[in-house]
Design an enzyme around this catalytic site. Sequence first.
Site: not given
Length: 204
Positions: A34, A59, A108, A112, A179-182
Amino acid sequence: MEDLLPAIQITLPTKGALDPYGLFSPQPRAIWLEIGFGGGEHLAAQALRHPDVGFLGAEAFVNGIASLLDHIERENLSNIRVFPEDARLLLDVLPVASINRCFVLFPDPWPKARHAARRFIGPENIPQLARVMRADAELHLATDDAKLADWMVEYMNASTEFAPRLKPSAQPPADWVPTRYEQKALKAGRKPVYFSYQRKGESL
Ligand SMILES: C[S@@+](CC[C@H](N)C(=O)[O-])C[C@H]1O[C@@H](n2cnc3c(N)ncnc32)[C@H](O)[C@@H]1O
């Protein structure tokens, strides 16, 4: 961080490749990777579900690493090894065809245009992923950023080494682990998209 991390941290070899199977005892049946595990919720839950698989997690965010260590300790997990730096350094030393499944979940977005080269799934890293993944290995992807989803699909489809497996969908796959971000994205009303690819080639 002081006690547990040194015991399960992946150290890069000074020369040659890193044998991921050698990081575990007993030897796992497969190695899953991962990249950008965030708080480690997904990685820990997968490791709990698949005790016979060896998990590598990369990570660079120190609070995320600490959170993963907490999950590892609470669940008493022995099948996770941590690379606490840029995942690209780990990819560089993994042997050809050594990874059976890879997750890059909610990377991420770097929205831009001038930062586009930093998007993890792109022309630089896709060949490296292809190099380390075995034939038939699955690459699981997700994002809540529609432009990034288009970007990832464009570059993945352009790769001759991967074939689409699950097309982009608003529904997570059947075996999905949140996932936490999800969870944050869903709470904020954003709409994640889930998709996956398969490494082409003869099964080894
Ligand atoms: C938006 S967060 C998502 C975290 C997690 N996958 C989740 O869904 O909760 C993206 C994570 O990728 C990590 N990341 C970005 N580039 C990385 C790289 N080259 N190597 C390792 N981690 C990386 C970041 O530190 C961040 O924690």
